[in-house]
Design a protein around this motif. Sequence first.
Motif, PDB file in Angstrom:
ATOM      1  N   PHE A 245       0.874  -1.114  -0.152  1.00 47.15           N
ATOM      2  CA  PHE A 245      -0.086  -0.025  -0.130  1.00 47.15           C
ATOM      3  C   PHE A 245       0.878   1.179  -0.128  1.00 47.15           C
ATOM      4  N   ASN A 246       0.277   2.365  -0.737  1.00 47.78           N
ATOM      5  CA  ASN A 246       1.047   3.524  -0.648  1.00 47.78           C
ATOM      6  C   ASN A 246       0.263   4.769  -0.847  1.00 47.78           C
ATOM      7  N   VAL A 247       0.763   5.920  -0.620  1.00 47.58           N
ATOM      8  CA  VAL A 247       0.095   6.796  -0.847  1.00 47.58           C
ATOM      9  C   VAL A 247       0.766   8.298  -1.448  1.00 47.58           C
ATOM     10  N   ARG A 248       0.189   9.226  -2.208  1.00 49.65           N
ATOM     11  CA  ARG A 248       0.748  10.178  -2.783  1.00 49.65           C
ATOM     12  C   ARG A 248      -0.103  11.412  -2.778  1.00 49.65           C
ATOM     13  N   THR A 249       0.387  12.475  -2.560  1.00 53.90           N
ATOM     14  CA  THR A 249      -0.411  13.785  -2.414  1.00 53.90           C
ATOM     15  C   THR A 249      -0.365  14.880  -3.570  1.00 53.90           C
ATOM     16  N   THR A 250      -1.248  15.349  -3.868  1.00 53.97           N
ATOM     17  CA  THR A 250      -1.082  16.216  -5.032  1.00 53.97           C
ATOM     18  C   THR A 250      -0.510  17.564  -4.802  1.00 53.97           C
ATOM     19  N   ASN A 251       0.355  18.200  -5.297  1.00 50.93           N
ATOM     20  CA  ASN A 251       0.754  19.534  -5.027  1.00 50.93           C
ATOM     21  C   ASN A 251       0.203  20.636  -5.570  1.00 50.93           C
ATOM     22  N   LYS A 252      -0.527  20.351  -6.738  1.00 52.04           N
ATOM     23  CA  LYS A 252      -1.666  21.263  -7.400  1.00 52.04           C
ATOM     24  C   LYS A 252      -2.856  20.455  -7.904  1.00 52.04           C
ATOM     25  N   PRO A 253      -3.639  21.127  -7.940  1.00 50.40           N
ATOM     26  CA  PRO A 253      -4.896  20.397  -8.646  1.00 50.40           C
ATOM     27  C   PRO A 253      -4.692  19.778 -10.114  1.00 50.40           C
ATOM     28  N   THR A 254      -5.412  18.672 -10.371  1.00 49.40           N
ATOM     29  CA  THR A 254      -5.247  18.114 -11.414  1.00 49.40           C
ATOM     30  C   THR A 254      -6.181  17.145 -11.988  1.00 49.40           C
ATOM     31  N   LEU A 255      -6.363  16.777 -13.408  1.00 52.36           N
ATOM     32  CA  LEU A 255      -7.260  15.923 -13.592  1.00 52.36           C
ATOM     33  C   LEU A 255      -6.813  14.541 -14.102  1.00 52.36           C
ATOM     34  N   TRP A 256      -7.482  13.707 -13.497  1.00 54.17           N
ATOM     35  CA  TRP A 256      -6.877  12.158 -13.950  1.00 54.17           C
ATOM     36  C   TRP A 256      -7.963  11.512 -14.981  1.00 54.17           C
ATOM     37  N   PRO A 257      -7.406  10.789 -16.077  1.00 52.09           N
ATOM     38  CA  PRO A 257      -8.109  10.395 -17.004  1.00 52.09           C
ATOM     39  C   PRO A 257      -8.854   9.098 -16.272  1.00 52.09           C
ATOM     40  N   SER A 258     -10.274   8.933 -16.692  1.00 53.67           N
ATOM     41  CA  SER A 258     -10.843   7.920 -16.026  1.00 53.67           C
ATOM     42  C   SER A 258     -10.845   6.684 -17.079  1.00 53.67           C
ATOM     43  N   LYS A 259     -11.890   5.685 -16.706  1.00 56.53           N
ATOM     44  CA  LYS A 259     -11.809   4.520 -17.659  1.00 56.53           C
ATOM     45  C   LYS A 259     -12.267   5.057 -19.217  1.00 56.53           C
ATOM     46  N   ILE A 260     -11.819   4.395 -20.095  1.00 54.06           N
ATOM     47  CA  ILE A 260     -11.907   4.653 -21.446  1.00 54.06           C
ATOM     48  C   ILE A 260     -13.626   5.143 -21.571  1.00 54.06           C
TER      49      ILE A 260
END
Length: 344
Positions: A245-260
Motif C-alpha cells: 500500500f502507498n499514498v501520494r499527495t497532489t501538490n497542485k489541482p489535477t485531472l486524472w483520466p478515467s476509464k475509457i
Amino acid sequence: MTRPFFSKDRITHFEIFERHAQDAIQQLKTRLKEGYPVDIQDLVSRFTMDSATEFLFAQDVQSLSAGLPYPHYSPLSQSLTGSTHPANIFSKAFDEAQRTLAFRSRWGKAWPLTEFWEDKVQKKMSPIYDFINPILAEAVSRKKATQQQGQGEKLGANVDREVQDGESLIDHLINYTDGRDTTTNSISYAIYMLARHPGVLSRLRDEILSKIGSFRRPSYDDMKDMKYLRAVINETLRLYPAVPFNVRTTNKPTLWPSKIGGKPLYIPANSKTPYSVFLMHRRTDLWGPDASEFDPDRFLDDRLHKYLTPNPFIFLPFNAGPRICLGQQGGCWVTMEEDAEPAM
Ligand code: HEM
C-alpha cells in the motif's frame, strides 16, 4: 546524493551476499540436523541485516552469529544468550522504532499529540546509534583527513555538507536499511512459493545449474542471462509486493483520466490518494483470468505481450517516477539494462 551509492560497481559486490548466504545455509542445515524446524523469515532477515549493514557500513551487525531462535516447545528457546546478543538488541530496537514510526503515520498530522511527553522513536534508537556512531565518526575523520591532503574523493557539495552534518548522514544511512525488510519479505515469499510449486523449483534449479553450475558464484552477466530466475522473482513481487500500500499527495489541482469513455476525475491540491499495488497486481482485467495464480511463465509467454508490454504501469513493485526504489537493480534485477536510468 544517494544515487552514486547504487552504481553497478557497488551493487555487484556479490562476494558480501555470497559469504552471508553460505553462513545462513550452514546454520539452516545444522538446525535441521538437530531435528528442529527453522523460521525462514527470521533466517532471511538475519541474512539481509548482515548483508545490508556490511554493504552500507563495511561492518556487519553479525545477527547470524547470534544463532537462530528455537521453537517455543524446545527447552533451548528460553536460553538467554540470544536476547542479550548485541545483534538481537540492534534488530529489536530497529523493529520497534519502525513500528512506532508506522503508528505515527496512522495518526497523520496529529501524531505529536500522542508523544507529548517523550519522543517515542528516539527512546528506541540508542542501540542503533551505539552501532553506527563509531563507524560514522571514523569515516568522517578519514574523509576530512584526505580532503585536507587534497586527495578527497569529490562527491559533490551536497555530500560534503552532509558529512559536516553527521546527524543527517545517519538519517540517510538508516533510511537505506529500508532495503532490509523489503528484501527479507521478498526472499521469504519466494521460498514459500517455491515450496508450494515444486515444478517451478525444479525448473529454476535446472536453469541455475546449467548457467552457473554447483560451485561458481554468479556474476552480473549471469543474472541478466537467467530469464526464468527473473520471471520467478517478478512473479513473487507481483503477488506479494513488499510495499503493498502507498499514498501520494497532489501538490497542485489535477485531472486524472478515467476509464475509457468515462469522465476525468478532478483531484484538488493537497489531496492524499492511497492506492494498493497488491490489489492492482491481482486484477483480472489487467493480468487476465489467472491473475491470482503463481505462474512465472506469464513474464515469458504471450501473456507478457498481451498485458504487461502495452501497459507497463500495471507492475509496480518498486513504484515508478522520481521516487522509484534506488535499490531495485541490486535488489531484484527487474530491469537489467546497462546503465538503466529510473523512469521519470
Ligand atoms: C525486493 C526488494 C525491494 C522492494 C520491493 C523495494 C520497493 C521499494 C518501493 C516500492 C519504494 C518506493 C516507496 C514510495 O514510493 O513511497 C522504494 C524506495 C526506496 N528503496 Fe526500495 N525496495 C527493495 C529493495 C531495496 C534495497 C535493497 C535498497 C537499498 C539497499 C532500497 C532502497 C530504497 C530507497 C533508498 C528508496 C527511497 C527512494 C526515494 O524516496 O527517492 N530498496 N523501494
